[in-house]
Design an enzyme around this catalytic site. Structure first.
Site, PDB file in Angstrom:
ATOM      1  N   GLU A 115       0.804  -1.219   0.000  1.00 31.76           N
ATOM      2  CA  GLU A 115       0.000   0.000   0.000  1.00 31.76           C
ATOM      3  C   GLU A 115       0.837   1.269   0.000  1.00 31.76           C
ATOM      4  O   GLU A 115       0.538   2.226  -0.714  1.00 31.76           O
ATOM      5  CB  GLU A 115      -0.950   0.003   1.209  1.00 31.76           C
ATOM      6  CG  GLU A 115      -2.114  -0.962   1.095  1.00 31.76           C
ATOM      7  CD  GLU A 115      -1.750  -2.398   1.426  1.00 31.76           C
ATOM      8  OE1 GLU A 115      -2.615  -3.287   1.260  1.00 31.76           O
ATOM      9  OE2 GLU A 115      -0.593  -2.628   1.858  1.00 31.76           O
ATOM     10  N   HIS A 121     -11.409  -5.961   8.602  1.00 29.32           N
ATOM     11  CA  HIS A 121     -12.079  -5.697   7.333  1.00 29.32           C
ATOM     12  C   HIS A 121     -13.340  -4.862   7.505  1.00 29.32           C
ATOM     13  O   HIS A 121     -14.110  -4.713   6.570  1.00 29.32           O
ATOM     14  CB  HIS A 121     -12.460  -7.012   6.648  1.00 29.32           C
ATOM     15  CG  HIS A 121     -11.296  -7.847   6.234  1.00 29.32           C
ATOM     16  ND1 HIS A 121     -10.618  -8.642   7.118  1.00 29.32           N
ATOM     17  CD2 HIS A 121     -10.679  -7.996   5.034  1.00 29.32           C
ATOM     18  CE1 HIS A 121      -9.636  -9.270   6.471  1.00 29.32           C
ATOM     19  NE2 HIS A 121      -9.642  -8.890   5.221  1.00 29.32           N
TER      20      HIS A 121
END
Length: 658
Positions: free
Chosen positions: A397, A464
């Site tokens: 990322e 998540h």
């Protein structure tokens, strides 16, 4: 030290000597000013000038260089005016950051130089984005980025090498191995014989050269740059040198053995090159002192003039104004044709129309090409726009966000998909320290949107399902949007793509396929910072955003006897204070509802503002309804208990019954 002049004539060699000597003279001046207390801090590159000067000379003037603290020679070789550099170092208004940052923490697009930030690792990732823009433009250019041996321990360095290798980007990663990262010797920094050996692991070319030999550096970088301009690919160059002074002057060098200092003093790059030129009868020994006097006589009046400049007069309006680049939405005739589509399809439509309108817009993320992303938001786009514009990325990322920033610095727009909003933590420095602060620091806009699939309701568990918008709302320089309806999902995304500032775009995963609505067929824009009054009322105001807006609608449907005004913020930074305050002044009661946890959630900011602005008209305390102060649990029953929705009835009962 052996110098090979090859085909360089005497004038060229003397020119190199002048370029090598000039930053040394400047540094010696700065050390005097430091001892006099006229400047506050200095990171010395004495002993390393050959790397900066030789490498900068090897690059074309329209190619980007990303230097570090000790690379003054890059700036002087690129003819950056000394007085502006000095103004930058001492914090004058005429400096590149107007007193907002120090040292070489700035960029100068006119010189194709992008300076560093204190977090050293991100620099190489930006170089990747810059080089990618050149490749996409089919321009035969190379990009040069400097790192120290200490920085090679940072994860960003490795992410950058991996991305550059996978994407065949023409980047030269130049490592200045000067023996110490502050006081930590290389033996405690890495456990390989040579840093250049790491090139093999990334499948790229690696070279190790004498970092004190200006001609070796010039020829090596020239050769590599020429080669990768024709056949784009990265290279790793390790320059062996030594830092003759402390990390910065206050650090000193007591931790360095005296014998080691003496050895490297004998390899001084300026003196060694001067000795060579004298030995080759290219110049006389007296020319060195003569040139020093010439440089000093040129610098002295500039120093006194810059030091005499008035101190910056703080102005609140100016400071707030410069955090963001001014943004304006395109003036279009709204399309009256609307189609009922899902929330997820509205996001896809916004991406598609953004890609159609801007041929310099690049989408990046894990599995977003043929696979269409884990939620299929980008499904099919690769077949419309090709793999160069819809790019699968390695799983890194920080490296990807840095590359997106590099694209933005080199004339492109980028939209990055986080696979889940939770994973943005792996790119946190890039977002909050690099993207967010660039315009404020040196006036450079960064055209990056980060898509953040967020929220609970799908039993995703602690990693998540987080609603992490509060991480970013408090960071000046970022814009944060969070649509609750399909038309806003498209309109806010298209507005974010148009906006020259970095935008965090939160999209709720549960709404993807569970919510439909009418969405304009053509271009549509929703002003960032403007709330939506979903339903008017007179008894109380609920302020919400994202999925929480729909919880409020469910509550209102169950209680038709209550006249509730519902405001969907849509944008969290900036947020629409005027609409919220006007509503609460009308109703006299306010409840702030959001999915994020109670403590430190954005609702606290909303509640505080409402209390300050509306205290005199409130009929009840401002109340908050938020999720539990725990990580998000996976089990459905536990998740339902966690979410603010389970406490909405009670909270509204307390508000209305007060």
């Amino acid at each position: 030290m052996i110098f090979d002049r090859r085909n360089l004539d005497d004038n060229a060699l003397i020119n190199i000597y002048r370029k090598l000597l000039f930053p040394r003279v400047i540094e010696e001046k700065m050390l005097v000013l430091l001892r006099q207390g006229r400047i506050g801090k200095w990171f010395s590159g004495i002993g390393q000038e050959a790397i900066a000067v030789g490498a900068a000379m090897a690059m074309q003037t329209d190619e980007y260089i990303l230097p570090m603290h000790r690379n003054l020679g890059v700036f002087t070789t690129r003819n950056v005016p000394f007085e502006r550099l000095l103004a930058q170092w001492i914090g004058k208004a005429s400096g590149f950051t107007k007193g907002r940052d120090r040292s070489f923490h700035f960029g100068a697009q006119e010189h194709k130089i992008l300076g560093m930030i204190s977090h050293l690792g991100p620099q190489p990732t930006l170089a990747n984005g810059i080089a990618l823009a050149d490749v996409l433009n089919r321009e035969a250019k190379a990009t040069l980025v400097f790192v120290g041996e200490g920085t090679t321990s940072e994860g960003d360095f490795h992410e950058a090498l991996n991305i550059a290798s996978v994407w065949n980007l023409p980047v030269i990663f130049l490592v200045e191995n000067n023996g110490y990262a502050l006081s930590t010797p290389v033996a405690q920094q890495y456990n390989c014989k040579n840093l250049v050996d790491r090139a093999l692991g990334y499948g790229i070319e690696g070279r190790q050269i004498d970092g004190n030999n200006v001609l070796d550096i010039y020829y090596t970088i020239s050769e590599i740059a020429s080669n990768i301009r024709k056949r784009p690919r990265p290279a790793l160059v390790e320059c062996m040198t030594f830092r003759m002074r402390g990390h910065e002057e206050a650090s000193g060098t007591k931790y360095v053995p005296q014998q080691l200092l003496s050895e490297w003093q004998d390899k001084d790059p300026v003196q060694a090159f001067e000795d060579y030129l004298v030995g080759q009868e290219v110049m006389r020994r007296t020319w060195g002192p003569y040139l020093r006097n010439e440089f000093n006589s040129r610098l002295e009046p500039l120093i006194e003039k810059t030091l005499a400049e008035p101190n910056i007069r703080p102005n609140v309006f100016t400071e707030l104004r410069d955090v963001y680049r001014e943004a304006a939405l395109p003036q279009i005739t709204p399309n009256k044709n609307k189609t009922v589509i899902r929330y997820i399809d509205a996001i896809t439509a916004g991406l598609r129309q953004g890609m159609q309108k801007h041929d310099n817009l690049i989408l990046m993320g894990q599995d977003i090409a043929e696979y269409g992303g884990v939620f299929k938001v980008t499904e099919g786009l690769v077949y419309e726009f090709g793999k160069t514009r819809v790019r699968n990325t390695p799983l890194c990322e920080s490296g990807v966000i840095g590359a997106a920033m590099g694209l933005g610095l080199n004339g492109y727009k980028a939209v990055v998909e986080m696979q889940f909003a939770d994973f943005a933590s792996s790119g946190f420095t890039q977002i909050v320290n690099h993207l967010a602060k660039t315009h404020y620091r040196w006036g450079q806009n960064v055209d990056v949107v980060i898509r953040m699939p967020t929220g609970a309701g799908t039993s995703g568990g602690p990693f998540h399902s987080q609603s992490n918008e509060a991480w970013f709302v408090k960071t000046p320089g970022l814009k944060v949007v969070y649509p609750a309806f399909p038309d806003d999902a498209k309109g806010l995304l298209m507005a974010a793509i148009e906006d020259p500032n970095p935008v965090m775009y939160f999209e709720h995963k549960f709404l993807y396929r569970n919510l439909t609505g009418e969405v304009p067929d053509g271009e549509t824009y929703v002003e960032i910072g403007k709330a939506r009054i979903v339903k008017e009322g007179t008894d109380a105001t609920i302020v919400a955003y994202g999925y929480a807006v729909h919880w409020a609608l469910e509550y209102m449907a169950k209680h038709p006897d209550q006249s509730i005004e519902l405001i969907d913020l849509r944008s969290l930074q900036p947020w629409d204070r005027n609409t919220v305050i006007a509503s609460v002044k009308k109703t006299g009661r306010a409840l702030v509802l959001h999915e994020d946890t109670y403590t430190g959630g954005f609702g606290a900011e909303l509640a505080a503002t409402i209390a300050e602005a509306c205290f005199g008209v409130l009929d009840a305390p401002v109340m908050r309804c938020a999720s539990l102060d725990t990580p998000v649990p996976m089990d459905k029953g536990l998740e339902n208990q966690f979410l603010a929705k389970s406490r909405l009835e009670k909270a509204m009962g307390q508000l209305m019954g007060y």
